[in-house]
Design a protein around this motif. Structure first.
Motif, short mmCIF file in Angstrom:
data_model
loop_
_atom_site.label_atom_id
_atom_site.label_comp_id
_atom_site.label_asym_id
_atom_site.label_seq_id
_atom_site.Cartn_x
_atom_site.Cartn_y
_atom_site.Cartn_z
N MET A 1 0.84 -1.22 0.00
CA MET A 1 0.00 0.00 0.00
C MET A 1 0.87 1.26 0.00
O MET A 1 0.49 2.27 -0.57
CB MET A 1 -0.92 -0.02 1.24
CG MET A 1 -2.12 0.89 1.10
SD MET A 1 -3.22 0.44 -0.28
CE MET A 1 -3.93 2.00 -0.73
N TRP A 38 -9.27 4.86 -4.28
CA TRP A 38 -9.01 3.77 -3.35
C TRP A 38 -7.96 4.17 -2.31
O TRP A 38 -8.09 3.85 -1.12
CB TRP A 38 -8.55 2.53 -4.14
CG TRP A 38 -8.25 1.36 -3.27
CD1 TRP A 38 -7.04 0.81 -3.03
CD2 TRP A 38 -9.20 0.61 -2.51
NE1 TRP A 38 -7.15 -0.24 -2.17
CE2 TRP A 38 -8.47 -0.38 -1.83
CE3 TRP A 38 -10.58 0.70 -2.33
CZ2 TRP A 38 -9.09 -1.29 -0.98
CZ3 TRP A 38 -11.19 -0.21 -1.49
CH2 TRP A 38 -10.45 -1.20 -0.84
N ALA A 39 -6.94 4.91 -2.78
CA ALA A 39 -5.88 5.35 -1.86
C ALA A 39 -6.44 6.35 -0.84
O ALA A 39 -6.12 6.30 0.35
CB ALA A 39 -4.72 5.96 -2.64
N PHE A 42 -8.45 4.39 1.57
CA PHE A 42 -7.59 3.61 2.47
C PHE A 42 -7.18 4.48 3.68
O PHE A 42 -7.26 4.04 4.84
CB PHE A 42 -6.35 3.12 1.72
CG PHE A 42 -5.31 2.50 2.60
CD1 PHE A 42 -5.43 1.17 3.02
CD2 PHE A 42 -4.22 3.24 3.05
CE1 PHE A 42 -4.48 0.60 3.86
CE2 PHE A 42 -3.27 2.67 3.89
CZ PHE A 42 -3.39 1.35 4.29
N ASN A 45 -10.17 5.19 5.90
CA ASN A 45 -10.53 4.00 6.67
C ASN A 45 -9.58 3.80 7.86
O ASN A 45 -10.00 3.41 8.95
CB ASN A 45 -10.53 2.78 5.76
CG ASN A 45 -11.04 1.56 6.50
OD1 ASN A 45 -12.13 1.59 7.07
ND2 ASN A 45 -10.24 0.50 6.54
N ARG A 46 -8.30 4.09 7.62
CA ARG A 46 -7.33 3.96 8.72
C ARG A 46 -7.71 4.89 9.87
O ARG A 46 -7.67 4.52 11.04
CB ARG A 46 -5.95 4.37 8.20
CG ARG A 46 -4.99 3.24 8.14
CD ARG A 46 -3.62 3.61 7.67
NE ARG A 46 -3.23 5.01 7.78
CZ ARG A 46 -2.03 5.47 7.48
NH1 ARG A 46 -1.09 4.64 7.06
NH2 ARG A 46 -1.72 6.74 7.59
N TRP A 309 -16.31 1.72 4.58
CA TRP A 309 -14.88 1.50 4.33
C TRP A 309 -14.21 2.76 3.80
O TRP A 309 -13.06 2.72 3.36
CB TRP A 309 -14.68 0.31 3.37
CG TRP A 309 -15.08 -0.97 4.05
CD1 TRP A 309 -16.31 -1.56 4.03
CD2 TRP A 309 -14.26 -1.78 4.90
NE1 TRP A 309 -16.32 -2.68 4.81
CE2 TRP A 309 -15.07 -2.85 5.35
CE3 TRP A 309 -12.93 -1.71 5.33
CZ2 TRP A 309 -14.59 -3.84 6.22
CZ3 TRP A 309 -12.46 -2.70 6.18
CH2 TRP A 309 -13.28 -3.75 6.61
#
Ligand code: V47
Length: 376
Positions: A1, A38-39, A42, A45-46, A309
């Protein structure tokens, strides 16, 4: 990632988040410009999981819009009717408003969320009595009622200060304020889409007053119309600054513009990817607001589910009797049972938690999904 974040140009933002540093205006704009959704998701979501792990909140609530008579002429609104007696206008009597709660005596509701048009002729007592009646019928219910725009309108109409209005409503039973009326704070946009209602400064000042009186509130952002990405980020930063100051915001709620039956009907509705991105960027920018809510009525149920998400940890709730979005073309159901909400959260791989308005846990994730539907 890591490789993917760097390739997306998000390495520095990821490092800042790792170090617990606040994102800047430029970072926010970059997140809106980044082609790798998506990045962005991500990272959001973190942040979501740092705060809430897989926990996903919802509330057993009911909506009430007691009148759609409204002197404001917001271009995005399909709900309002200018004058009493205009086609499609309605104003409930207090008994009719109270009946909405009486009819649901069998439901374990914890919240009633009231938003109205800005009615020019009703007396202040109508609103005070409405709150008192709700508490008489159901003493334990949380009253989340009247946007900051309504509070400002009451103050002007009844010749009171904003603080007097809040204090009197609070004495009559008001517990918190919903986030409606924020739209986009930037003056350029407000002049065009909602020029004749309370401005951004007063909206924020009223929330600050409410926080000072011990009330919790939410803050919304209407997106997907004429606003720029810079104006979205500016909106988030203004909410963040007030939160630094008074600390009473519980949730940030992006609201997807619905174009049917209003003066901006030529605009397309925001796409699913834009909706996911707005929620994700909200989570990343608003480091001091605990919850990011996807209002499933506005986003659509499926996108709300995926948003779990992309930074979202709250799905509002059962809602019931929503009119503002359905008059603007929303095709979502008008209510969802708690069983259906829990199922969709579990199907997304998250843990459903029924909360009250103040995020106290009502039903934890361990409750069996097989419980009979509570909403009829
Ligand atoms: O302020 C009106 C928006 C808001 C349209 O606090 C529209 O928990 C899209 O504030 N398309 C009212 N949006 C709803 C609201 C809200 C919703 C969910 C949760 C909470 C909360 C608050 O609805 C208005 C305006 O921004 N709105 N018309 C439309 N055509």
């Amino acid at each position: 990632m890591l490789h993917r974040l760097n390739a997306a140009g998000l390495g520095t933002i990821a490092d800042k988040l790792d170090a617990g540093q606040r994102l800047s205006f430029a970072d926010g704009v970059q997140l809106f410009e980044c082609s790798d959704l998506w990045a962005v998701g991500f990272l959001a979501n973190r942040e979501r999981e740092k705060r809430h792990a897989g926990r996903t909140y919802y509330n057993f609530n009911i909506r009430l819009e007691a009148t759609n008579v409204c002197v404001a002429s917001c271009l995005f609104c399909s709900f309002a009717r200018l004058r009493p007696g205009d086609a499609g206008s309605y104003t409930m009597s207090l008994e009719q408003a109270w009946d909405k709660l009486r009819e649901r005596a069998h439901q374990p509701l914890t919240e009633i969320h009231v938003v109205n048009g800005l009615h020019p002729d009703l007396p202040f007592d109508y609103y005070l009595e409405m709150l008192r009646g709700f508490k008489r019928i159901r003493p334990g219910i949380h009253l989340k009622c009247f946007t900051a725009v309504e509070i400002a309108f009451f103050a002007d109409l009844y010749k009171m200060t904003d603080e007097q209005v809040l204090r009197e409503l609070q004495a009559a039973g008001l517990d918190s304020l919903p986030g409606g009326g924020a739209e986009i704070f930037a003056e350029r946009v407000r002049r065009k889409i909602c020029h004749d209602k309370c401005g951004a400064g007063r909206y924020l000042a009223i929330h600050k007053l409410a926080h000072g009186l011990g009330m919790r509130t939410n803050v919304t952002m209407l997106y997907g119309h004429i606003e720029t990405k810079e104006e979205r980020v500016d909106h988030m930063i203004r909410a963040r600054e007030l939160q630094d100051d008074s600390g009473g915001f519980q949730a940030f709620i992006p609201l997807a513009f619905h174009p049917d039956n209003n003066q901006m009907r030529k605009l397309p509705a925001p796409s699913a990817t834009d909706t996911l991105r707005v929620h994700a960027v909200s989570r990343l920018m608003l480091d001091n607001i605990p919850h990011v809510k996807a209002f499933w009525i506005a986003t659509g149920v499926e996108v709300a589910q995926v948003s779990l998400w992309f930074g979202v940890d709250d799905l509002d709730g059962t809602v019931q009797e929503e009119r503002i979005y359905h008059m603007a073309g929303a095709r979502t159901p008008e209510a969802m049972s708690t069983t259906a909400i829990r199922k969709l959260i579990r199907a997304a791989g998250r843990d459903p938690i029924e909360r009250d308005t103040l995020y106290n846990i009502v039903t934890g994730p361990e409750s069996p999904d097989e419980a009979p539907a509570l909403l009829q």
